[in-house]
Write an enzyme that holds these catalytic residues in place. Structure first.
Site, mmCIF file in Angstrom:
data_model
loop_
_atom_site.group_PDB
_atom_site.id
_atom_site.type_symbol
_atom_site.label_atom_id
_atom_site.label_comp_id
_atom_site.label_asym_id
_atom_site.label_seq_id
_atom_site.Cartn_x
_atom_site.Cartn_y
_atom_site.Cartn_z
ATOM 1 N N TYR A 71 -99.605 34.385 -45.732
ATOM 2 C CA TYR A 71 -98.280 34.818 -45.277
ATOM 3 C C TYR A 71 -97.586 35.601 -46.386
ATOM 4 O O TYR A 71 -97.556 35.172 -47.528
ATOM 5 C CB TYR A 71 -97.415 33.600 -44.916
ATOM 6 C CG TYR A 71 -97.174 33.516 -43.430
ATOM 7 C CD1 TYR A 71 -96.600 34.583 -42.746
ATOM 8 C CD2 TYR A 71 -97.516 32.378 -42.704
ATOM 9 C CE1 TYR A 71 -96.395 34.526 -41.380
ATOM 10 C CE2 TYR A 71 -97.307 32.319 -41.336
ATOM 11 C CZ TYR A 71 -96.749 33.397 -40.680
ATOM 12 O OH TYR A 71 -96.546 33.344 -39.331
ATOM 13 N N GLU A 78 -94.306 37.427 -45.858
ATOM 14 C CA GLU A 78 -93.047 38.006 -45.359
ATOM 15 C C GLU A 78 -92.242 38.637 -46.488
ATOM 16 O O GLU A 78 -92.094 38.053 -47.562
ATOM 17 C CB GLU A 78 -92.210 36.924 -44.672
ATOM 18 C CG GLU A 78 -92.498 36.869 -43.189
ATOM 19 C CD GLU A 78 -91.929 35.656 -42.521
ATOM 20 O OE1 GLU A 78 -92.575 34.595 -42.631
ATOM 21 O OE2 GLU A 78 -90.856 35.781 -41.908
ATOM 22 N N ASP A 101 -94.148 61.766 -33.899
ATOM 23 C CA ASP A 101 -95.095 60.685 -33.601
ATOM 24 C C ASP A 101 -96.471 61.329 -33.662
ATOM 25 O O ASP A 101 -96.851 62.100 -32.780
ATOM 26 C CB ASP A 101 -94.805 60.128 -32.204
ATOM 27 C CG ASP A 101 -95.765 59.007 -31.822
ATOM 28 O OD1 ASP A 101 -96.848 58.902 -32.445
ATOM 29 O OD2 ASP A 101 -95.444 58.246 -30.890
ATOM 30 N N THR A 110 -100.062 55.475 -35.389
ATOM 31 C CA THR A 110 -101.021 54.382 -35.417
ATOM 32 C C THR A 110 -102.052 54.732 -36.484
ATOM 33 O O THR A 110 -102.042 55.829 -37.041
ATOM 34 C CB THR A 110 -101.750 54.233 -34.070
ATOM 35 O OG1 THR A 110 -102.304 55.516 -33.723
ATOM 36 C CG2 THR A 110 -100.825 53.775 -32.967
ATOM 37 N N LYS A 139 -106.714 55.638 -34.411
ATOM 38 C CA LYS A 139 -107.236 56.730 -33.590
ATOM 39 C C LYS A 139 -108.070 57.642 -34.499
ATOM 40 O O LYS A 139 -109.078 57.216 -35.016
ATOM 41 C CB LYS A 139 -106.072 57.447 -32.891
ATOM 42 C CG LYS A 139 -105.277 56.511 -31.948
ATOM 43 C CD LYS A 139 -104.214 57.237 -31.186
ATOM 44 C CE LYS A 139 -103.557 56.368 -30.131
ATOM 45 N NZ LYS A 139 -102.357 55.667 -30.571
ATOM 46 N N ARG A 193 -106.484 48.472 -36.185
ATOM 47 C CA ARG A 193 -105.408 48.670 -35.205
ATOM 48 C C ARG A 193 -104.086 48.334 -35.861
ATOM 49 O O ARG A 193 -103.780 47.172 -36.120
ATOM 50 C CB ARG A 193 -105.631 47.776 -33.991
ATOM 51 C CG ARG A 193 -106.874 48.138 -33.216
ATOM 52 C CD ARG A 193 -106.854 47.487 -31.865
ATOM 53 N NE ARG A 193 -105.944 48.175 -30.995
ATOM 54 C CZ ARG A 193 -106.325 49.108 -30.105
ATOM 55 N NH1 ARG A 193 -107.590 49.443 -30.009
ATOM 56 N NH2 ARG A 193 -105.438 49.692 -29.329
HETATM 57 N N1 DSN Z 1 -102.600 54.260 -25.798
HETATM 58 C C1 DSN Z 1 -102.413 55.476 -26.553
HETATM 59 C C2 DSN Z 1 -103.206 56.611 -26.006
HETATM 60 O O1 DSN Z 1 -104.252 56.383 -25.456
HETATM 61 O O2 DSN Z 1 -102.786 57.746 -26.139
HETATM 62 C C3 DSN Z 1 -101.002 55.829 -26.716
HETATM 63 O O3 DSN Z 1 -100.355 54.766 -27.297
#
Ligand code: DSN
Length: 435
Positions: free
Chosen positions: A57, A59, A203, A229, A232, A238
């Site tokens: 932990y 925090e 974003d 994120t 990707k 993740r």
């Molecule tokens: N789930 C994502 C996508 O596939 O574009 C977006 O958050």
């Protein structure tokens, strides 16, 4: 192709879960991962993410934790932060958001007040739920001022975006998408935001890896905040992150009595406003992914992703399949099936049965319901991570066309393509799956 059995402890203690993980890995190892937002994390990323750091932990933030015993975790988080800042040339980075939507929730908390206007692309035009979509908190707590790609051309019209911004005077503008295959011109967005006195937030969840690899312009110099994120194109675990300027250019206007600058407000929005303890195992995995993304080989990868998408797009268009915007500058293709008898869902399901895993998606101006759509979104990050090049795209294109042209009676085509793809996949070394 999966060549050996992994997870030896799990195999003994919980064969049921082991078997499910193994079956999913085997499925992914014998099909083409063409969901534009998916990829393969390396064994190193997976090992850090699956490490004993899951037990701790932490925090708080480095140097200011609410639990003892965090000297090493401070080093891990600082390493991730410093690698991330260097990748994007950012002044400030927060690596604690648990994923993209939590990161975007924190963005609102840092710079918006409920009831105010946010300009964003609606989901059915290729935006994200958190950009003000009606069923999301962002559409319930804030007022979305929509803009988006033209239904005719499939591209963003920056003059029209400026007109909307001048008319509506939003407090914040999102420049980010989940289904837009073209370059985003952050300099144009920045000029608009400046003119109307709005915060500009990018974003970059879909394209952070392209940006890190130099295959797409970097929004960081132009934006107040950048969110993403990491799983990707970045090939990380993740998770999510937020980059920001340190000082708030609108401090006097919106936060005249606050002692917190923009960076501090972003950090406070993540913790303690929205989240508790960060996932230090995941942050370690992020540090590994950011280290990988800084290597020259990642630049080659990012450019190859775009070359592959372009080649595949050309093949599809030559064989009668329209693409939204008429092509791609990125990792993504948005098949525009408005002129076909079959729906996006019909197409995505048939492709999946044939071993090509993508998703049905609305196209700008879609008249079909979001549960069926007139589009299929696909991307090349995963298959490029396998090592595929432009020549391989001709094969992939041929498989796609063979299945789509056979609809609605595509079973024979699906079965033959499925076998050919499983065989084809054995030629490649899949990161994080193959030894
Ligand atoms: N789930 C994502 C996508 O596939 O574009 C977006 O958050």
């Amino acid at each position: 192709m999966l060549k050996s059995e992994r997870y030896p402890h799990l195999k003994v203690t919980d064969p049921e879960v082991y078997d499910l993980i193994y079956r999913q890995a085997a499925y992914e190892g014998s099909t083409l991962k063409m969901i534009a937002s998916e990829n393969y994390a390396s064994f190193s990323v997976l090992e850090a993410t699956g490490s004993s750091l899951t037990n701790k932990y932490c925090e708080g933030y480095p140097g200011a934790r609410y639990y003892e015993g965090n000297a090493v975790c401070d080093e891990i988080e600082n390493l991730a932060i410093n690698r991330l800042k260097a990748l994007f040339g950012a002044e400030h980075a927060n690596v604690q958001p648990l994923s993209g939507s939590p990161a975007n929730s924190a963005v609102y908390r840092a710079i918006m007040k409920p009831g105010e206007k946010v300009m964003g692309i609606p989901v059915d035009f290729g935006g994200h739920l958190t950009h003000g979509w009606k069923v999301n908190f962002s559409g319930k707590d804030y007022v979305q001022v929509p803009f988006g790609p033209s239904p005719e051309t499939g591209v963003l019209d920056y003059d029209q975006i400026r007109e909307i911004a001048l008319r509506e005077r939003p407090r914040m503008i999102w420049c980010g998408t989940t289904a837009y295959p073209r370059t985003i011109h952050y300099d144009r967005f920045a000029a608009i935001a400046e003119e109307v006195g709005a915060y500009l937030v990018a974003d970059i969840a879909h394209i952070s890896g392209l940006i890190a690899g130099g295959a797409h312009p970097n929004p960081t110099p132009y934006c107040d905040i950048v969110s993403s994120t990491t799983h990707k194109m970045m090939r990380g675990p993740r998770s999510g992150f937020i980059l920001s300027k340190i000082e708030d250019r609108y401090q006097e206007k919106y936060y005249p009595t606050s002692k917190n600058n923009l960076a501090k407000r972003v950090d406070r929005a993540v913790f303690p406003t929205l989240q508790g303890g960060p996932h230090m195992n995941v942050i370690a995995g992020m540090a590994v992914a950011f280290g990988e993304a800084a290597q020259d080989s990642f630049k080659d990868y990012a450019h190859q992703v775009v070359k592959n998408a372009r080649k595949l797009g050309e093949y599809l268009m030559e064989h009668g399949i329209r693409l939204a915007s008429g092509g791609t500058d990125t990792h993504m293709l948005l098949l525009d099936l408005r002129d076909k008898e079959y729906t996006g869902k019909d197409a995505a399901e048939a492709l999946a049965r044939g071993g090509i895993i993508a998703n049905f998606n609305t196209v700008p101006g879609d008249t079909r319901k979001p549960t069926v759509t007139s589009g299929v979104r696909m991307g090349t990050p995963g298959i490029t991570s396998m090592g595929m090049k432009e020549d391989d795209m001709l094969k992939v294109g041929e498989w796609i066309v063979r299945i789509l042209n056979a609809l609605p009676n595509s079973e024979t085509a699906e079965n033959s393509v499925r076998k050919e793809i499983a065989d084809f996949c054995t030629q490649f070394q899949i990161p994080g799956l193959d030894d």
